[in-house]
Design a protein around this motif. Sequence first.
Motif, mmCIF file in Angstrom:
data_model
loop_
_atom_site.group_PDB
_atom_site.id
_atom_site.type_symbol
_atom_site.label_atom_id
_atom_site.label_comp_id
_atom_site.label_asym_id
_atom_site.label_seq_id
_atom_site.Cartn_x
_atom_site.Cartn_y
_atom_site.Cartn_z
ATOM 1 N N LEU A 82 -9.853 -2.306 4.918
ATOM 2 C CA LEU A 82 -8.696 -1.802 4.009
ATOM 3 C C LEU A 82 -7.676 -1.079 4.621
ATOM 4 O O LEU A 82 -6.556 -1.467 4.476
ATOM 5 C CB LEU A 82 -9.650 -0.997 2.841
ATOM 6 C CG LEU A 82 -8.528 -0.253 1.793
ATOM 7 C CD1 LEU A 82 -8.054 -1.626 0.952
ATOM 8 C CD2 LEU A 82 -9.209 0.525 0.861
ATOM 9 N N PHE A 83 -8.052 -0.244 5.547
ATOM 10 C CA PHE A 83 -7.087 0.646 6.258
ATOM 11 C C PHE A 83 -6.036 -0.366 7.102
ATOM 12 O O PHE A 83 -4.961 -0.276 7.391
ATOM 13 C CB PHE A 83 -7.634 1.794 6.896
ATOM 14 C CG PHE A 83 -7.834 2.831 6.169
ATOM 15 C CD1 PHE A 83 -7.040 3.599 5.724
ATOM 16 C CD2 PHE A 83 -9.164 3.302 5.946
ATOM 17 C CE1 PHE A 83 -7.182 4.859 5.075
ATOM 18 C CE2 PHE A 83 -9.183 4.322 5.072
ATOM 19 C CZ PHE A 83 -8.533 5.101 4.752
ATOM 20 N N LEU A 84 -6.959 -1.456 7.877
ATOM 21 C CA LEU A 84 -6.052 -2.250 8.461
ATOM 22 C C LEU A 84 -4.944 -3.034 8.002
ATOM 23 O O LEU A 84 -4.019 -3.429 8.175
ATOM 24 C CB LEU A 84 -7.197 -3.027 9.362
ATOM 25 C CG LEU A 84 -7.793 -2.373 10.656
ATOM 26 C CD1 LEU A 84 -8.751 -3.472 11.335
ATOM 27 C CD2 LEU A 84 -6.892 -1.952 11.758
ATOM 28 N N LYS A 85 -5.575 -3.418 6.905
ATOM 29 C CA LYS A 85 -4.671 -4.399 5.788
ATOM 30 C C LYS A 85 -3.621 -3.665 5.474
ATOM 31 O O LYS A 85 -2.341 -4.141 5.427
ATOM 32 C CB LYS A 85 -5.539 -5.008 4.739
ATOM 33 C CG LYS A 85 -4.943 -5.937 3.653
ATOM 34 C CD LYS A 85 -4.490 -7.381 4.325
ATOM 35 C CE LYS A 85 -3.808 -8.195 3.480
ATOM 36 N NZ LYS A 85 -3.279 -9.253 4.105
ATOM 37 N N ALA A 86 -3.621 -2.327 5.133
ATOM 38 C CA ALA A 86 -2.599 -1.615 4.580
ATOM 39 C C ALA A 86 -1.356 -1.155 5.766
ATOM 40 O O ALA A 86 -0.478 -1.130 5.494
ATOM 41 C CB ALA A 86 -2.908 -0.460 3.914
ATOM 42 N N PHE A 91 -0.736 -11.718 -6.200
ATOM 43 C CA PHE A 91 -0.950 -12.321 -4.851
ATOM 44 C C PHE A 91 -0.059 -11.207 -3.862
ATOM 45 O O PHE A 91 0.203 -11.262 -2.740
ATOM 46 C CB PHE A 91 -0.168 -13.673 -4.413
ATOM 47 C CG PHE A 91 -1.092 -14.806 -5.438
ATOM 48 C CD1 PHE A 91 -2.249 -15.164 -5.068
ATOM 49 C CD2 PHE A 91 -0.380 -15.143 -6.463
ATOM 50 C CE1 PHE A 91 -2.774 -16.179 -5.844
ATOM 51 C CE2 PHE A 91 -0.984 -16.277 -7.061
ATOM 52 C CZ PHE A 91 -2.363 -16.551 -6.640
ATOM 53 N N ASP A 92 -0.056 -9.959 -4.273
ATOM 54 C CA ASP A 92 0.503 -9.019 -3.581
ATOM 55 C C ASP A 92 -0.492 -7.962 -2.935
ATOM 56 O O ASP A 92 -0.910 -7.056 -3.483
ATOM 57 C CB ASP A 92 1.765 -8.011 -4.306
ATOM 58 C CG ASP A 92 2.122 -6.604 -3.574
ATOM 59 O OD1 ASP A 92 2.125 -6.987 -2.271
ATOM 60 O OD2 ASP A 92 2.718 -5.844 -4.064
ATOM 61 N N TYR A 93 -1.287 -8.612 -1.995
ATOM 62 C CA TYR A 93 -2.606 -8.087 -1.299
ATOM 63 C C TYR A 93 -2.207 -6.899 -0.692
ATOM 64 O O TYR A 93 -3.013 -5.961 -0.667
ATOM 65 C CB TYR A 93 -3.142 -9.102 -0.673
ATOM 66 C CG TYR A 93 -3.516 -10.362 -1.250
ATOM 67 C CD1 TYR A 93 -4.611 -10.420 -2.140
ATOM 68 C CD2 TYR A 93 -3.040 -11.546 -0.873
ATOM 69 C CE1 TYR A 93 -4.848 -11.413 -2.901
ATOM 70 C CE2 TYR A 93 -3.442 -12.736 -1.371
ATOM 71 C CZ TYR A 93 -4.403 -12.677 -2.416
ATOM 72 O OH TYR A 93 -4.606 -13.848 -3.323
ATOM 73 N N ALA A 94 -1.053 -6.723 0.132
ATOM 74 C CA ALA A 94 -0.468 -5.713 0.774
ATOM 75 C C ALA A 94 -0.473 -4.352 -0.081
ATOM 76 O O ALA A 94 -0.894 -3.422 0.040
ATOM 77 C CB ALA A 94 0.396 -5.826 1.706
ATOM 78 N N GLY A 95 0.406 -4.703 -1.175
ATOM 79 C CA GLY A 95 0.470 -3.657 -2.125
ATOM 80 C C GLY A 95 -0.837 -3.195 -3.025
ATOM 81 O O GLY A 95 -0.966 -1.963 -3.066
ATOM 82 N N ALA A 96 -1.549 -4.117 -3.100
ATOM 83 C CA ALA A 96 -2.940 -3.798 -3.709
ATOM 84 C C ALA A 96 -3.716 -2.753 -2.594
ATOM 85 O O ALA A 96 -4.273 -1.688 -3.370
ATOM 86 C CB ALA A 96 -3.818 -4.847 -4.251
#
Length: 292
Positions: A51-55, A256-261
């Motif tokens: 989760l942290f890496l994606k953000a 599809f805003d995975y980074a925002g989620a």
Amino acid sequence: MTHPVSPAPASPLAAPKGRRRARRVIPGFGLGMGITLFWLGLIVLVPLAGLFLKAAGLGVGGIWQIWSEPRVLAALRLSFLTALAAAAFNTVMGTWVAWVFVRYRFPGRRLFDAMIDLPFALPTAVAGIALTALYGGQGWIGRWLEPLGVKVAYAPAGIVVALVFVGLPFVVRIVQPVLAESERELEEAAGTLGANRLQTVARVVLPALWPALLTGFALAFARGVGEYGSVIFIAGNLPFATEIAPLLITIRLDEFDYAGATAIATAMLLLSFVVLLLVNSLQARLQRRGAR
């Protein structure tokens, strides 16, 4: 003539004096600790790290831009304030319910005690539909409240009601065994020494209950922050009014805003960790004070 007695030969099983260790009932600390760390890392740390890496792919500026959006701030504020309010209410009423179940005997006690666990087994969507039907404008309770100006369904109050429903068992089941094991002789001794009921509760009962109360509060709060199914039906899901953070995360995923989620989820994770860390620190301080 007296011959000196030679000392008995040392048993080969006897450990040297300086190397004697306390025998453990369950051996294998190294293996047990290794399995524990591996399992916690696989189940907890790896998903959180992902989760942290994606953000982190957004960068500090991108994460802050999402966190500072008015809609995100409103959703986070609503989620955490309603979770705190519901957890505080459950701490008081859950303790009251646990006290009645432990200290009194009455017909149907076992039935009511078993009903406390229903929110654990009931699907959250079913709970949300039932609460909406009950507190809506045409519901059994809502039809009497709305003429008085009290709006529960499709309002922040409805979110608190849903979180109280799902969080009550956590407090009851944590406090109940502590009350069952408490020494009633101390309460009777306080009464014989002249203490009234309020003084007995404040100086005898509560000091032993504080760690359990804080644990129940923390569990109810953690459940409330992440609750989704029972809330979306009764909340109304209006942006800036009744939209919770988990719903906003779902909306971002649908877009599809995975980074925002993941950025919003990271904010929830960090805020929850801070609150739970404060609760655990207070709990540890009270335990040290009680041990003195």
